[in-house]
Scaffold this motif. Structure first.
Motif, PDB file in Angstrom:
ATOM      1  N   GLY A 247      20.800 -35.357  28.295  1.00  0.00           N
ATOM      2  CA  GLY A 247      20.855 -36.347  27.229  1.00  0.00           C
ATOM      3  C   GLY A 247      21.628 -37.589  27.641  1.00  0.00           C
ATOM      4  N   ARG A 249      24.165 -41.041  26.097  1.00  0.00           N
ATOM      5  CA  ARG A 249      24.823 -41.842  25.068  1.00  0.00           C
ATOM      6  C   ARG A 249      24.526 -43.300  25.395  1.00  0.00           C
ATOM      7  NH1 ARG A 249      30.784 -38.982  25.234  1.00  0.00           N
ATOM      8  NH2 ARG A 249      30.146 -36.961  24.347  1.00  0.00           N
ATOM      9  N   ARG A 259      24.647 -37.165  29.976  1.00  0.00           N
ATOM     10  CA  ARG A 259      25.165 -35.814  29.761  1.00  0.00           C
ATOM     11  C   ARG A 259      24.446 -34.859  30.698  1.00  0.00           C
ATOM     12  NH1 ARG A 259      24.747 -36.082  23.158  1.00  0.00           N
ATOM     13  NH2 ARG A 259      26.742 -37.140  22.783  1.00  0.00           N
ATOM     14  N   ARG A 283      13.518 -38.368  27.073  1.00  0.00           N
ATOM     15  CA  ARG A 283      13.135 -38.248  25.661  1.00  0.00           C
ATOM     16  C   ARG A 283      14.105 -38.972  24.729  1.00  0.00           C
ATOM     17  NH1 ARG A 283      12.430 -32.952  25.504  1.00  0.00           N
ATOM     18  NH2 ARG A 283      10.224 -33.162  26.002  1.00  0.00           N
ATOM     19  N   ASP A 284      15.402 -38.849  24.987  1.00  0.00           N
ATOM     20  CA  ASP A 284      16.399 -39.505  24.128  1.00  0.00           C
ATOM     21  C   ASP A 284      16.262 -41.020  24.117  1.00  0.00           C
ATOM     22  OD1 ASP A 284      17.445 -37.084  23.461  1.00  0.00           O
ATOM     23  OD2 ASP A 284      19.394 -37.381  24.420  1.00  0.00           O
TER      24      ASP A 284
END
Length: 437
Positions: A247, A249, A259, A283-284
């Protein structure tokens, strides 16, 4: 980090113990340790960038491990070409065919197939061919440079390659394609059966002819990627396998934290070069990346004394035979089955049988390994290389389909030029991620 994994005696990559991700913010974090990611790491480290490469598995052990190892500047046609849809419809119901689509309810696959059909035009094919040929030629020049560096011995062999044909119809189609490619500057030599035999003495009687591509070459893909990674490491790049990106931020159009399963990393720039896993990794970030995983297989054998000394591509069967030191590899097929690592034994058996129809001595070989991997395919047949739309510090380098090894070095070099604010040297508009928005 721990040292690079060695190979087992049968050619499988050993799995090292995990290493702790170091403190400090890298200039560039590359997600993906295949040929594209490692090429980018080497090109960036050579420019003095602080580079970190992470991969969910061992470095170089994904699709870069068991493929055919072909470097094919002769292969300028994209996957999406006129006539391929019709041929694919004939093949898709045959589990042993070169191109197979596993029936399933999948909206992403349906959308991909619709885009693929729309791209399969004469105009798109010609336009894309020139884009690919320019990249392939530049990549070959890098192979000539990188493949002869100290530590790369036995990884690269520029002998050329031969396509052989059993039927007059397939041979005639190959001659027509060779003429078209010659108009685009791709040199080749049309061979009769005796001419094929001069390059490949093992060829069987009944072969109609072949095409010799003198500028083609081949590598042992795992040796090449691991060797290049060691050279990048010597220039300061850090490699961490078994480290998965899970993931991001973000803030103000920038990725601030990646992450991972081993902790957070705060790079200045992020490169996503995760092959068929690229859409999942990204995807994020809400990027539209229509990449379908296309499963390919290879069978690696102990190389017999009488075997080809250069790659041989079997025209009708769509299978490549590649010598790799003491090994001989059969590779081929395209299977759209999703993120599926199961082994279809009918397809494996088809690959095993086909070479004996073209060459003598291909029957009783000692099997070393059956392998399968997922090639990342875009619907228009062109890779995605460049800044990701909407993100200031994200570069995507994926979607190279069956020519990932061929395009790996130049893709890595382009990534380095982008991140170091150098002229790319190519028109990147046809390769932008935004073309799918």
């Amino acid at each position: 980090m721990k040292g690079f994994a060695d190979l087992h005696s049968d050619g499988r990559p050993d799995v090292p113990l995990p290493a702790d991700v170091p403190e400090g913010d890298p200039d560039v974090l590359i997600v993906g340790g295949g040929v594209v990611g490692v090429s980018a790491a080497y090109a960036l480290a050579s420019r003095g960038s602080r580079v970190m490469v992470i991969d969910a598995g061992p470095i170089g052990a994904g699709c870069s491990y068991g493929n055919a190892g072909l470097i094919v500047p002769s292969h300028g046609l994209p996957l999406a070409t006129p006539g391929v849809v019709g041929q694919g419809l004939k093949w898709m119901l045959d589990p042993e065919s070169p191109f197979y689509i596993k029936p399933r309810l999948d909206l992403g696959l349906l959308q991909w197939l619709m885009r693929f059909r729309a791209a399969s035009t004469v105009e798109h094919s010609r336009r894309s061919m020139h884009v690919l040929l320019e990249l392939l030629r530049a990549s070959c020049r890098l192979f000539d440079d990188w493949g002869t560096l100290e530590g790369m011995e036995g990884a690269y062999d520029p002998k050329g390659g031969v396509h052989v044909y059993r039927t007059a119809r397939a041979f005639a189609a190959a001659r027509e394609e060779a003429e078209m490619m010659a108009a685009a500057g791709v040199e080749s030599t049309v061979l009769d059966a005796d001419g094929v035999r001069e390059h490949v003495p093992q060829v069987r009687r009944g072969i109609k002819g072949g095409i010799f591509h003198q500028d083609d070459a081949h590598v042992d893909p795992y040796k090449f990627v691991r060797g290049l990674a060691r050279l990048a490491e010597a220039k300061g790049a850090a490699f961490f396998d078994h480290t998965e990106a899970v993931g991001f931020r973000t803030r103000g159009g920038r990725v601030t934290v990646v992450r991972t399963t081993r902790g957070d990393i705060r790079p200045h720039e992020v490169v996503i070069a995760a092959g068929a896993w690229t859409p999942a990794v990204a995807r994020d970030l809400k990027l539209r990346l229509p990449i379908q995983p296309a499963k390919g297989y290879s069978l690696t054998f102990v190389r017999p004394e009488a075997s080809p000394s250069l790659p041989v591509q079997l025209g009708e069967a769509r299978i490549a035979i590649t010598p790799m030191g003491g090994l001989l590899r059969f590779a081929g097929t395209l299977e759209l089955a999703g993120m599926n690592f199961s082994i279809n034994h009918r397809r494996v058996n088809a690959i095993r049988r086909a070479p004996a129809e073209y060459l003598d001595g291909m029957d009783d070989l000692e099997l070393v390994e059956i392998w399968r991997g997922l090639r990342p395919c875009t619907p228009d047949g062109l890779p995605i290389i460049g800044r990701a739309g909407g993100w200031e510090n994200v570069v995507v380098a994926a979607g190279h389909a069956m020519i990932g090894v061929s395009l790996g070095p130049i893709t890595g070099e382009i990534v380095a030029r982008i991140l170091c604010s150098e002229p790319a040297g190519f028109n990147l508009i046809p390769l932008r991620q935004e073309r799918f928005n």
